[in-house]
Design a protein around this motif. Sequence first.
Motif, PDB file in Angstrom:
ATOM      1  N   ARG A  74      36.364  24.589  76.874  1.00 19.25           N
ATOM      2  CA  ARG A  74      37.570  25.263  77.427  1.00 19.25           C
ATOM      3  C   ARG A  74      38.110  25.712  76.091  1.00 19.25           C
ATOM      4  O   ARG A  74      37.689  25.238  75.008  1.00 19.25           O
ATOM      5  CB  ARG A  74      38.383  23.899  77.726  1.00 19.25           C
ATOM      6  N   ILE A  75      39.060  26.515  75.989  1.00 23.48           N
ATOM      7  CA  ILE A  75      39.678  27.165  75.046  1.00 23.48           C
ATOM      8  C   ILE A  75      41.051  26.582  75.048  1.00 23.48           C
ATOM      9  O   ILE A  75      41.882  26.764  76.019  1.00 23.48           O
ATOM     10  CB  ILE A  75      39.936  28.777  75.282  1.00 23.48           C
ATOM     11  N   GLU A  76      41.468  25.773  74.094  1.00 21.38           N
ATOM     12  CA  GLU A  76      42.566  25.250  73.891  1.00 21.38           C
ATOM     13  C   GLU A  76      43.556  26.148  73.374  1.00 21.38           C
ATOM     14  O   GLU A  76      43.232  26.737  72.305  1.00 21.38           O
ATOM     15  CB  GLU A  76      42.532  23.864  73.119  1.00 21.38           C
ATOM     16  N   ARG A  77      44.894  26.033  73.894  1.00 20.98           N
ATOM     17  CA  ARG A  77      45.787  27.167  73.024  1.00 20.98           C
ATOM     18  C   ARG A  77      46.845  26.109  72.673  1.00 20.98           C
ATOM     19  O   ARG A  77      47.305  25.067  73.097  1.00 20.98           O
ATOM     20  CB  ARG A  77      46.276  27.963  74.094  1.00 20.98           C
ATOM     21  N   PHE A 142      38.852  13.268  72.215  1.00 22.81           N
ATOM     22  CA  PHE A 142      38.748  14.777  72.481  1.00 22.81           C
ATOM     23  C   PHE A 142      39.213  15.202  74.065  1.00 22.81           C
ATOM     24  O   PHE A 142      39.328  16.286  74.395  1.00 22.81           O
ATOM     25  CB  PHE A 142      37.537  15.404  72.300  1.00 22.81           C
ATOM     26  N   ARG A 143      39.000  13.969  74.776  1.00 21.50           N
ATOM     27  CA  ARG A 143      39.252  14.572  76.365  1.00 21.50           C
ATOM     28  C   ARG A 143      38.309  15.453  76.952  1.00 21.50           C
ATOM     29  O   ARG A 143      38.706  16.235  77.562  1.00 21.50           O
ATOM     30  CB  ARG A 143      40.683  14.751  76.699  1.00 21.50           C
ATOM     31  N   ARG A 145      35.397  14.937  78.542  1.00 20.72           N
ATOM     32  CA  ARG A 145      34.584  14.481  79.562  1.00 20.72           C
ATOM     33  C   ARG A 145      35.169  14.760  81.092  1.00 20.72           C
ATOM     34  O   ARG A 145      36.290  14.561  81.219  1.00 20.72           O
ATOM     35  CB  ARG A 145      34.322  13.017  79.576  1.00 20.72           C
TER      36      ARG A 145
ATOM     37  N   ASN B  67      42.224  14.590  84.349  1.00 13.62           N
ATOM     38  CA  ASN B  67      41.373  14.472  83.066  1.00 13.62           C
ATOM     39  C   ASN B  67      42.048  13.419  81.866  1.00 13.62           C
ATOM     40  O   ASN B  67      41.408  12.561  81.760  1.00 13.62           O
ATOM     41  CB  ASN B  67      40.999  15.727  82.405  1.00 13.62           C
ATOM     42  N   ALA B 393      44.503  14.077  71.830  1.00 12.86           N
ATOM     43  CA  ALA B 393      44.575  15.450  72.054  1.00 12.86           C
ATOM     44  C   ALA B 393      45.687  16.065  72.788  1.00 12.86           C
ATOM     45  O   ALA B 393      45.919  15.663  73.879  1.00 12.86           O
ATOM     46  CB  ALA B 393      43.105  15.844  72.798  1.00 12.86           C
ATOM     47  N   HIS B 395      46.338  18.892  73.737  1.00 14.54           N
ATOM     48  CA  HIS B 395      46.138  19.829  74.779  1.00 14.54           C
ATOM     49  C   HIS B 395      46.235  18.984  76.303  1.00 14.54           C
ATOM     50  O   HIS B 395      46.110  19.697  77.143  1.00 14.54           O
ATOM     51  CB  HIS B 395      44.803  20.564  74.435  1.00 14.54           C
TER      52      HIS B 395
END
Lengths: 282, 479
Positions: A74-77, A142-143, A145, B67, B393, B395
Amino acid sequence: MSLSNILDNLSRFRQDAESERYGHHDYEHRFGMAIDLDICIGCNACSTACYAENNLPVVGKDYFEQGQAMHWMRIERYWDDEELEHPERGASFIPMMCQQCGAATCEPVCPVAATYHTPDGLNAQVYNRCIGSRYCSNNCPFRVRYFNFWSFYESSWPEPLNQQLNPDLSVRDKGVMEKCTFCIQRIRVAKDSAAREERNMIDGDVITACAQACPTNAIVFGDTMDPTSQVSLAWKKHEVKRGPYTHKEAKSDEEIRGYRVFDELNVDPSVMYLERVRDSEV
Amino acid sequence: MSQVIQDKVIDENLKWSKINHDLIRTMETPGKMWWTAVLVCVAMVACAVAAEIYQYKYGLGSVGLNNPHMWDMYIATFVFWIGMSHAGTLLSAILHIIHAQWRKPIYRFAEAMTTFSLMTAGFFPMIHLGRVWNLYWVLPYVSDRGIWPNFRSPLVWDAFAISTYLSASALFLVIGMIPDMAVLRDHTKGWRKKVYGLMALGWRGDDRQWRNFRRTYMLMACFLIPLAISVHSIVSSDFAMSIMPGWHITSFPPYFVAGALYSGCAAIMTLFVVLRYFYRWEDYMTKNIMEKTCKLTFAIAMVWTYLNLIEFSSVWYGHNVYDKELLIDKATGPYAAVFWTMIICGMVAPFGLVFQSWRRHMPTMFVMSIVLQISMFTERWMIVAPTLSMSHAPHQWDILWGSVIEWAIVFGSFGWFSLLFLLFCKFLPAISTYEVKELCFHLKHEIEEEKREAEQKAKNTSAAGSQQPVSGSPGLEGA
């Protein structure tokens, strides 16, 4: 059978625990990545390639908004504070996928050992073994999964789209955890063909879908144990080392941009990022 | 003040036949109230079953999980029920070992509560699994492929701890009921007589049987205490063993045990008032006992408060950015209302227990116990949800309030627990008659002893004799 199994595992465990090396595996390879955020243009091509390669279901808008999307890559912004002197134009972004940590937090907590460390230095996820307790995801800083909250396969590939599924890996049903595998199916193919040709794997034998699709070559993939591989050279150049976090070691040059995300949590990620050079710094 | 001194744990002149009768009359053909309550509970359970069927069919997405929130109310409710199960052990085992006599009339239903809340809690780890049909993989059965569960995982420890605790506490309950079963066997007819006869295990009440019974009971009590403490410590490891902010806290095991005893005591207070009112058991569940329960609850509440404050301050002064931000966000963010409910109901409300007039007023105590329960429920919620909402995180930060499916199952669990408890009240002795009798006997004995002592003292002083007065409290063994 079972007793000897336990004893074997125990002696291996003791060996690992007593060895002074950080991490406790006899690695054949340690696949890793280097991602240059300064080259990355945030085009999402890596993410799209990942969807195509790994049979990721497209969940649709509603589920996406519920946070149930399955984007392994995913691209995190992130947006800068407007009040900064030199706020970034637009968003900063970072491609985020499973970091294949050397000391992965997801592994010890799985009750059925469905996620484990392979000799390739990867966190493998065994779909068939997973019972869906989701503890691994809870323990992942990192979340990255993703859980199959629904039977996404039923609606994601209506005929004839199911013809484009990758036959090299399975389609997952509900109740199973999944995540980036560093395209383990491609690694398998490369290993097999190297074995057939009776040679060792060399750099460039494997390339992940994301690295392959990246239009600016921001993603470099390879074996960090092979000192001549591109990724090893990049890690070396940017002074990022495997092993525990040592923030006291200052970099030799301020221009060196290498870092690992959440390195201070001591999870030993396999992905090195290169900081973006900001407008204000130029 | 004089009121307190005259107030007794129990009236020692209770006739034994009256005690038997008071128990048996509550177990007679159920009335309208009972059937209504059962129907309500069945309806609640039906809600949960319907929700579970839907969730089983369509997947865990229906729970609204996403998530960052891989766990939510299921785990919070699981911890809540496990916590409640600690009250029974506290009353029946810990207080038994330290010879607190006042526990005798009320420990039986607390013990039943232990078993039933464990039976409720046990559902939640199963319900929350993605592939519940593979649940048995958590157990270390011998597989021909040599595959074992991951013994490092706290979830596997959970499976062991809970099943051990459930079987031990059920056994304790059944063993403790043997003399009462004999009473029931002698006073009932028909199928009941047969069942109670079986459960009485041929109890005749002779010396040898009493001796063996006491020894077994004491042994079980000693076995159960470390078990109870370890169970909740292990449940706390589900959180403490992770690396998430707000979960990775060293003080979690004692904090969880204190919280468990706290919610358990609150549950005892609730059921105390309910049983006292509906079964007219004012003779047994006296205000004196309520006062003592309240004092115990207050002490535990203070321990819990202290551990809570320790946690907050260690986070505050620890300057771990993730932990600290989470704490600030709990107090000021979207979950602030829930967080402050927990603080006010759990840390401030128990000070109401300081007032004697409150402690002796049953309706107030009912409300108070419910308030404490609410605090305990929100506490578990505040442990599970905010950490996931605001973990490392940024995000993936999100808020989750749960879906109808989730709340229906949580709601249904209360119905399930109440249903089990209602059935228990009708089929098993909710009051321990033999221990009440024992208590009366001891009190009588004590009073007589005191009288004799006073007489002797008077004699001694008048005669200025050299004889020492008889001292020491009467022995507690035997009945």
